[in-house]
Design a protein around this motif. Sequence first.
Motif, PDB file in Angstrom:
ATOM      1  N   TYR A 153      33.557  87.951 110.864  1.00 30.48           N
ATOM      2  CA  TYR A 153      32.973  88.183 112.182  1.00 30.48           C
ATOM      3  C   TYR A 153      34.061  88.291 113.254  1.00 30.48           C
ATOM      4  O   TYR A 153      33.970  89.110 114.161  1.00 30.48           O
ATOM      5  CB  TYR A 153      31.981  87.073 112.519  1.00 30.48           C
ATOM      6  CG  TYR A 153      30.843  87.568 113.373  1.00 30.48           C
ATOM      7  CD1 TYR A 153      29.835  88.344 112.817  1.00 30.48           C
ATOM      8  CD2 TYR A 153      30.780  87.292 114.731  1.00 30.48           C
ATOM      9  CE1 TYR A 153      28.795  88.826 113.587  1.00 30.48           C
ATOM     10  CE2 TYR A 153      29.739  87.763 115.508  1.00 30.48           C
ATOM     11  CZ  TYR A 153      28.755  88.532 114.927  1.00 30.48           C
ATOM     12  OH  TYR A 153      27.729  89.019 115.697  1.00 30.48           O
ATOM     13  N   GLU A 154      35.101  87.489 113.131  1.00 29.08           N
ATOM     14  CA  GLU A 154      36.204  87.564 114.099  1.00 29.08           C
ATOM     15  C   GLU A 154      36.963  88.882 113.991  1.00 29.08           C
ATOM     16  O   GLU A 154      37.631  89.295 114.933  1.00 29.08           O
ATOM     17  CB  GLU A 154      37.133  86.369 113.930  1.00 29.08           C
ATOM     18  CG  GLU A 154      36.487  85.092 114.434  1.00 29.08           C
ATOM     19  CD  GLU A 154      37.370  83.880 114.329  1.00 29.08           C
ATOM     20  OE1 GLU A 154      38.598  84.028 114.148  1.00 29.08           O
ATOM     21  OE2 GLU A 154      36.830  82.761 114.447  1.00 29.08           O
ATOM     22  N   TRP A 155      36.835  89.568 112.871  1.00 32.28           N
ATOM     23  CA  TRP A 155      37.453  90.883 112.681  1.00 32.28           C
ATOM     24  C   TRP A 155      36.975  91.874 113.745  1.00 32.28           C
ATOM     25  O   TRP A 155      37.704  92.770 114.146  1.00 32.28           O
ATOM     26  CB  TRP A 155      37.114  91.361 111.265  1.00 32.28           C
ATOM     27  CG  TRP A 155      37.170  92.822 111.033  1.00 32.28           C
ATOM     28  CD1 TRP A 155      38.273  93.557 110.689  1.00 32.28           C
ATOM     29  CD2 TRP A 155      36.080  93.752 111.100  1.00 32.28           C
ATOM     30  NE1 TRP A 155      37.930  94.884 110.541  1.00 32.28           N
ATOM     31  CE2 TRP A 155      36.582  95.020 110.788  1.00 32.28           C
ATOM     32  CE3 TRP A 155      34.722  93.624 111.395  1.00 32.28           C
ATOM     33  CZ2 TRP A 155      35.783  96.159 110.761  1.00 32.28           C
ATOM     34  CZ3 TRP A 155      33.926  94.753 111.361  1.00 32.28           C
ATOM     35  CH2 TRP A 155      34.468  95.994 111.053  1.00 32.28           C
ATOM     36  N   GLU A 188      33.514  85.887 123.248  1.00 27.62           N
ATOM     37  CA  GLU A 188      34.463  84.781 123.335  1.00 27.62           C
ATOM     38  C   GLU A 188      34.744  84.524 124.805  1.00 27.62           C
ATOM     39  O   GLU A 188      34.688  85.440 125.630  1.00 27.62           O
ATOM     40  CB  GLU A 188      35.750  85.075 122.570  1.00 27.62           C
ATOM     41  CG  GLU A 188      36.537  86.258 123.082  1.00 27.62           C
ATOM     42  CD  GLU A 188      37.752  86.566 122.219  1.00 27.62           C
ATOM     43  OE1 GLU A 188      38.031  85.821 121.267  1.00 27.62           O
ATOM     44  OE2 GLU A 188      38.418  87.551 122.514  1.00 27.62           O
ATOM     45  N   ARG A 208      36.721  91.660 116.870  1.00 25.78           N
ATOM     46  CA  ARG A 208      37.551  91.731 118.069  1.00 25.78           C
ATOM     47  C   ARG A 208      38.875  92.448 117.844  1.00 25.78           C
ATOM     48  O   ARG A 208      39.560  92.798 118.796  1.00 25.78           O
ATOM     49  CB  ARG A 208      37.767  90.341 118.661  1.00 25.78           C
ATOM     50  CG  ARG A 208      38.584  89.447 117.813  1.00 25.78           C
ATOM     51  CD  ARG A 208      38.696  88.091 118.436  1.00 25.78           C
ATOM     52  NE  ARG A 208      39.545  87.280 117.582  1.00 25.78           N
ATOM     53  CZ  ARG A 208      39.903  86.083 117.846  1.00 25.78           C
ATOM     54  NH1 ARG A 208      39.502  85.515 118.952  1.00 25.78           N
ATOM     55  NH2 ARG A 208      40.656  85.420 117.022  1.00 25.78           N
ATOM     56  N   SER A 209      39.233  92.716 116.594  1.00 25.45           N
ATOM     57  CA  SER A 209      40.495  93.410 116.317  1.00 25.45           C
ATOM     58  C   SER A 209      40.337  94.928 116.235  1.00 25.45           C
ATOM     59  O   SER A 209      41.331  95.644 116.147  1.00 25.45           O
ATOM     60  CB  SER A 209      41.106  92.895 115.014  1.00 25.45           C
ATOM     61  OG  SER A 209      40.327  93.309 113.909  1.00 25.45           O
ATOM     62  N   TYR A 252      29.915  89.945 119.347  1.00 22.85           N
ATOM     63  CA  TYR A 252      30.885  88.851 119.281  1.00 22.85           C
ATOM     64  C   TYR A 252      31.293  88.560 120.719  1.00 22.85           C
ATOM     65  O   TYR A 252      31.711  89.459 121.449  1.00 22.85           O
ATOM     66  CB  TYR A 252      32.099  89.268 118.445  1.00 22.85           C
ATOM     67  CG  TYR A 252      33.140  88.195 118.305  1.00 22.85           C
ATOM     68  CD1 TYR A 252      33.121  87.327 117.223  1.00 22.85           C
ATOM     69  CD2 TYR A 252      34.157  88.034 119.248  1.00 22.85           C
ATOM     70  CE1 TYR A 252      34.077  86.338 117.076  1.00 22.85           C
ATOM     71  CE2 TYR A 252      35.114  87.047 119.104  1.00 22.85           C
ATOM     72  CZ  TYR A 252      35.077  86.200 118.032  1.00 22.85           C
ATOM     73  OH  TYR A 252      36.012  85.219 117.894  1.00 22.85           O
ATOM     74  N   TYR A 264      37.334  74.517 120.606  1.00 27.43           N
ATOM     75  CA  TYR A 264      36.067  75.101 120.181  1.00 27.43           C
ATOM     76  C   TYR A 264      34.961  74.092 120.430  1.00 27.43           C
ATOM     77  O   TYR A 264      35.126  72.902 120.209  1.00 27.43           O
ATOM     78  CB  TYR A 264      36.114  75.469 118.693  1.00 27.43           C
ATOM     79  CG  TYR A 264      34.793  75.991 118.184  1.00 27.43           C
ATOM     80  CD1 TYR A 264      34.403  77.291 118.458  1.00 27.43           C
ATOM     81  CD2 TYR A 264      33.932  75.172 117.482  1.00 27.43           C
ATOM     82  CE1 TYR A 264      33.175  77.771 118.022  1.00 27.43           C
ATOM     83  CE2 TYR A 264      32.700  75.640 117.042  1.00 27.43           C
ATOM     84  CZ  TYR A 264      32.343  76.944 117.317  1.00 27.43           C
ATOM     85  OH  TYR A 264      31.127  77.420 116.894  1.00 27.43           O
ATOM     86  N   ASP A 279      32.973  83.608 109.159  1.00 26.07           N
ATOM     87  CA  ASP A 279      33.744  83.442 110.399  1.00 26.07           C
ATOM     88  C   ASP A 279      34.913  84.412 110.430  1.00 26.07           C
ATOM     89  O   ASP A 279      35.159  85.077 111.434  1.00 26.07           O
ATOM     90  CB  ASP A 279      34.263  82.012 110.535  1.00 26.07           C
ATOM     91  CG  ASP A 279      33.184  81.010 110.876  1.00 26.07           C
ATOM     92  OD1 ASP A 279      32.063  81.425 111.257  1.00 26.07           O
ATOM     93  OD2 ASP A 279      33.455  79.798 110.755  1.00 26.07           O
ATOM     94  N   HIS A 280      35.629  84.496 109.320  1.00 24.75           N
ATOM     95  CA  HIS A 280      36.778  85.398 109.233  1.00 24.75           C
ATOM     96  C   HIS A 280      36.339  86.845 109.447  1.00 24.75           C
ATOM     97  O   HIS A 280      36.946  87.586 110.223  1.00 24.75           O
ATOM     98  CB  HIS A 280      37.472  85.236 107.878  1.00 24.75           C
ATOM     99  CG  HIS A 280      38.630  86.148 107.705  1.00 24.75           C
ATOM    100  ND1 HIS A 280      38.496  87.405 107.159  1.00 24.75           N
ATOM    101  CD2 HIS A 280      39.926  86.007 108.042  1.00 24.75           C
ATOM    102  CE1 HIS A 280      39.682  88.007 107.156  1.00 24.75           C
ATOM    103  NE2 HIS A 280      40.558  87.175 107.680  1.00 24.75           N
ATOM    104  N   SER A 340      29.015  77.156 122.040  1.00 22.93           N
ATOM    105  CA  SER A 340      28.812  78.359 121.230  1.00 22.93           C
ATOM    106  C   SER A 340      27.326  78.601 120.988  1.00 22.93           C
ATOM    107  O   SER A 340      26.855  79.737 121.048  1.00 22.93           O
ATOM    108  CB  SER A 340      29.554  78.244 119.900  1.00 22.93           C
ATOM    109  OG  SER A 340      30.939  78.301 120.127  1.00 22.93           O
ATOM    110  N   TYR A 368      32.219  91.951 122.531  1.00 24.38           N
ATOM    111  CA  TYR A 368      32.434  93.052 121.599  1.00 24.38           C
ATOM    112  C   TYR A 368      31.081  93.400 120.990  1.00 24.38           C
ATOM    113  O   TYR A 368      30.345  92.508 120.572  1.00 24.38           O
ATOM    114  CB  TYR A 368      33.404  92.635 120.496  1.00 24.38           C
ATOM    115  CG  TYR A 368      34.707  92.069 121.023  1.00 24.38           C
ATOM    116  CD1 TYR A 368      35.834  92.872 121.111  1.00 24.38           C
ATOM    117  CD2 TYR A 368      34.800  90.751 121.446  1.00 24.38           C
ATOM    118  CE1 TYR A 368      37.027  92.355 121.596  1.00 24.38           C
ATOM    119  CE2 TYR A 368      35.991  90.230 121.934  1.00 24.38           C
ATOM    120  CZ  TYR A 368      37.090  91.035 122.010  1.00 24.38           C
ATOM    121  OH  TYR A 368      38.277  90.543 122.501  1.00 24.38           O
TER     122      TYR A 368
END
Length: 161
Positions: free
Chosen positions: A51-53, A89, A55-56, A87, A9, A48-49, A14, A112
């Motif tokens: 926001y990363e959701w 990556e 992509r799922s 989002y 990272y 963070d947790h 970023s 995303y």
Amino acid sequence: MDKNGNARYSDSLSAKAEKTICDALGQLDLPIVKTITVVGRSNQEALDHDYEWIRSLKTGSLEDARLPGALQAFLALNSTKYALLIYSEGFVWERFPSFPDEDLLKYGSSIYLLIADVKTGKLVYYNRSVPEEADPLSSRMILRRVQLLLEELNVGKQKQV
């Protein structure tokens, strides 16, 4: 990615990606009234947790999907009715070629895009790009891909989502 193919990272990359996305959005004729970042907040780990959701998510399963708690609360504090969340990556892999004709750089990028009703937490729209070998920091690539992700919506000259 380092020379061994391990992902690392990078705060600076970023930040550059975030600026590139905001610059690309500025080139579109979207009714964006405020730009905010989820970086540098007191509840950073929870954000963070959440926001990363993004992509799922699966594109066909939005009926029951809702914004996660920390993300919805953060957006509600900023007094917006609807939120456009992006989002991104990607990676840049510098290889050390054994042969002169090998590629010097290898890229990977996914984007995303989500629109949510902040008050209810309901997801209004979700789309994601097909992962491609593209420089995740290329403003031209990001602009093209965001335009494709928004293609199904009636935005632009009509000034509406």
